[in-house]
Design a protein around this motif. Sequence first.
Motif, PDB file in Angstrom:
ATOM      1  N   MET A 248       0.829  -1.205   0.000  1.00  0.00           N
ATOM      2  CA  MET A 248       0.000   0.000   0.000  1.00  0.00           C
ATOM      3  C   MET A 248       0.866   1.258   0.000  1.00  0.00           C
ATOM      4  SD  MET A 248      -3.271  -0.419  -0.210  1.00  0.00           S
ATOM      5  CE  MET A 248      -3.917   1.100   0.495  1.00  0.00           C
ATOM      6  N   GLU A 249       1.959   1.249   0.753  1.00  0.00           N
ATOM      7  CA  GLU A 249       2.859   2.410   0.768  1.00  0.00           C
ATOM      8  C   GLU A 249       3.431   2.669  -0.622  1.00  0.00           C
ATOM      9  OE1 GLU A 249       5.002   3.179   4.932  1.00  0.00           O
ATOM     10  OE2 GLU A 249       5.426   1.187   4.140  1.00  0.00           O
ATOM     11  N   VAL A 250       3.836   1.605  -1.301  1.00  0.00           N
ATOM     12  CA  VAL A 250       4.384   1.740  -2.647  1.00  0.00           C
ATOM     13  C   VAL A 250       3.321   2.277  -3.600  1.00  0.00           C
ATOM     14  CG1 VAL A 250       5.322   0.476  -4.619  1.00  0.00           C
ATOM     15  CG2 VAL A 250       6.123  -0.058  -2.299  1.00  0.00           C
ATOM     16  N   LYS A 251       2.111   1.722  -3.528  1.00  0.00           N
ATOM     17  CA  LYS A 251       1.028   2.155  -4.413  1.00  0.00           C
ATOM     18  C   LYS A 251       0.699   3.625  -4.220  1.00  0.00           C
ATOM     19  CE  LYS A 251      -1.569  -2.104  -5.344  1.00  0.00           C
ATOM     20  NZ  LYS A 251      -2.880  -2.785  -5.135  1.00  0.00           N
ATOM     21  N   GLN A 252       0.601   4.051  -2.951  1.00  0.00           N
ATOM     22  CA  GLN A 252       0.214   5.435  -2.706  1.00  0.00           C
ATOM     23  C   GLN A 252       1.330   6.399  -3.093  1.00  0.00           C
ATOM     24  OE1 GLN A 252      -1.704   6.223   1.036  1.00  0.00           O
ATOM     25  NE2 GLN A 252      -3.328   4.750   0.610  1.00  0.00           N
ATOM     26  N   ARG A 253       2.577   5.988  -2.917  1.00  0.00           N
ATOM     27  CA  ARG A 253       3.682   6.837  -3.346  1.00  0.00           C
ATOM     28  C   ARG A 253       3.679   6.989  -4.867  1.00  0.00           C
ATOM     29  NH1 ARG A 253       7.511   4.031  -1.590  1.00  0.00           N
ATOM     30  NH2 ARG A 253       8.262   3.132  -3.543  1.00  0.00           N
ATOM     31  N   LYS A 254       3.454   5.882  -5.569  1.00  0.00           N
ATOM     32  CA  LYS A 254       3.401   5.949  -7.032  1.00  0.00           C
ATOM     33  C   LYS A 254       2.210   6.782  -7.502  1.00  0.00           C
ATOM     34  CE  LYS A 254       5.803   1.615  -8.134  1.00  0.00           C
ATOM     35  NZ  LYS A 254       5.700   0.270  -8.757  1.00  0.00           N
ATOM     36  N   ALA A 255       1.091   6.687  -6.774  1.00  0.00           N
ATOM     37  CA  ALA A 255      -0.088   7.468  -7.152  1.00  0.00           C
ATOM     38  C   ALA A 255       0.196   8.966  -7.028  1.00  0.00           C
ATOM     39  CB  ALA A 255      -1.272   7.076  -6.278  1.00  0.00           C
ATOM     40  N   ARG A 256       0.917   9.352  -5.968  1.00  0.00           N
ATOM     41  CA  ARG A 256       1.264  10.764  -5.812  1.00  0.00           C
ATOM     42  C   ARG A 256       2.229  11.220  -6.899  1.00  0.00           C
ATOM     43  NH1 ARG A 256       1.009   9.176  -0.280  1.00  0.00           N
ATOM     44  NH2 ARG A 256       3.232   8.671  -0.268  1.00  0.00           N
ATOM     45  N   GLU A 257       3.172  10.353  -7.244  1.00  0.00           N
ATOM     46  CA  GLU A 257       4.110  10.696  -8.315  1.00  0.00           C
ATOM     47  C   GLU A 257       3.376  10.812  -9.650  1.00  0.00           C
ATOM     48  OE1 GLU A 257       6.921   7.542  -8.128  1.00  0.00           O
ATOM     49  OE2 GLU A 257       7.980   8.336  -6.369  1.00  0.00           O
ATOM     50  N   ARG A 258       2.443   9.897  -9.876  1.00  0.00           N
ATOM     51  CA  ARG A 258       1.651   9.915 -11.105  1.00  0.00           C
ATOM     52  C   ARG A 258       0.798  11.185 -11.178  1.00  0.00           C
ATOM     53  NH1 ARG A 258       0.990   9.167 -16.353  1.00  0.00           N
ATOM     54  NH2 ARG A 258      -1.145   8.584 -16.932  1.00  0.00           N
ATOM     55  N   GLU A 259       0.273  11.604 -10.040  1.00  0.00           N
ATOM     56  CA  GLU A 259      -0.563  12.801 -10.027  1.00  0.00           C
ATOM     57  C   GLU A 259       0.250  14.033 -10.394  1.00  0.00           C
ATOM     58  OE1 GLU A 259      -4.231  13.595  -7.378  1.00  0.00           O
ATOM     59  OE2 GLU A 259      -2.502  14.346  -6.261  1.00  0.00           O
ATOM     60  N   GLN A 260       1.485  14.070  -9.929  1.00  0.00           N
ATOM     61  CA  GLN A 260       2.342  15.192 -10.301  1.00  0.00           C
ATOM     62  C   GLN A 260       2.621  15.205 -11.800  1.00  0.00           C
ATOM     63  OE1 GLN A 260       3.335  17.787  -8.297  1.00  0.00           O
ATOM     64  NE2 GLN A 260       1.879  16.810  -6.898  1.00  0.00           N
ATOM     65  N   GLU A 261       2.779  14.032 -12.385  1.00  0.00           N
ATOM     66  CA  GLU A 261       2.989  13.946 -13.832  1.00  0.00           C
ATOM     67  C   GLU A 261       1.759  14.432 -14.590  1.00  0.00           C
ATOM     68  OE1 GLU A 261       3.941   9.935 -14.756  1.00  0.00           O
ATOM     69  OE2 GLU A 261       5.810   9.909 -13.585  1.00  0.00           O
ATOM     70  N   LEU A 262       0.571  14.138 -14.046  1.00  0.00           N
ATOM     71  CA  LEU A 262      -0.670  14.510 -14.726  1.00  0.00           C
ATOM     72  C   LEU A 262      -0.895  16.014 -14.754  1.00  0.00           C
ATOM     73  CD1 LEU A 262      -3.066  11.748 -13.345  1.00  0.00           C
ATOM     74  CD2 LEU A 262      -2.256  11.988 -15.701  1.00  0.00           C
TER      75      LEU A 262
END
Length: 372
Positions: A248-262
Amino acid sequence: MLALPALAVMPAVADDTVRLNLREGVTEISQRVYDLHMTIFYICCVIGVIVFGTMFWSMFRHRKSKGRTPAKFHESIRVEVLWTIIPFLILAGMAYPATTTLIHMENTDDADVTVQVTASQWKWHYKYFDHDVEYYSLLATPDQQIHNKLPKGENYLLEVDRPLVVPTGKKIRFLITSDDVIHSWWVPDFAVKKDANPGFINEAWTIVDKPGIYRGQCAELCGNNHGFMPVVVIAKEPAEYEKWITNMEVKQRKAREREQELLSMEMSKDELMKMGEKVYNGICAACHQPNGQGVQGVFPALAGSPVTTGKDSITKHIDTVVHGVKGTAMQAFGTQLSMQELAAVITYERNAWGNDTGDLVQAADVNKVMNP
């Protein structure tokens, strides 16, 4: 009266619809609560049998047809002392195990895992203090079942999209609060039921010994969708839990990184409308209705609203969805949805139900309002 003990000890059959007694639960605390309940129940049964037995025996033995005449006396010190001392001793005997159980229930020291439980109309938010993990847990029962278009499922109104996950054999402390009105977080199998009060934090704890799925719900009337706030807890073995929390920590970190890309990307109108419709039907339609007409006098209509159609209202529209409106039922969704989802649902509201403004809201527009 003689039948009551038989009802109390009737085995808990598989079908909960015929359960006649308090459930025993799956934790030490729930077992202590159950044992305390049964002890006091049996004491009450014995008192009832003695009192009513004496009363009926006296009525039969000393009835008028046998020529009995009533005794004549005004008061008896001995009787008054007895009916004062005996109840006192009974209550004292009941108070001791009750007090020790309550003290044990309130002791949240030495917790292995701490989870903040925040209620809002009508969902739960879970935040793990020892890990960078937090998420909302929403009702997952399909609308078709709620509106009787499909048969009711096995766990009707007791299923969520993201359950709370805890490890077995560890002491879990819950810090329970609310964002809006009074709610109550209740899991019967844990013997945990605590009010979630806005501006206050209540504490509770549990140690779950058996892996499994445990269900509860909000137990405080909190609004028109009070019945749509289930609680689902999954207890996993410690090794499995560690694997889940790390994932879950990995998923949420990637989601935040993905949001910055968006933030530097733009979605097409079709993409925004498709995602926006899904978000709207899952979150907004409960109040504003699927057709955007709202509920007169309670929830404002979005179809034809100046907020959703005005050319100079885009920023206000974003601000309303992101930060909510104080003093009303309009929640702040800035922490509940991603910027992409916020952009999509705002775009959908500005182009659905005949609004047809043609306005497209992107994640970067939402970010400007959230982080001016």
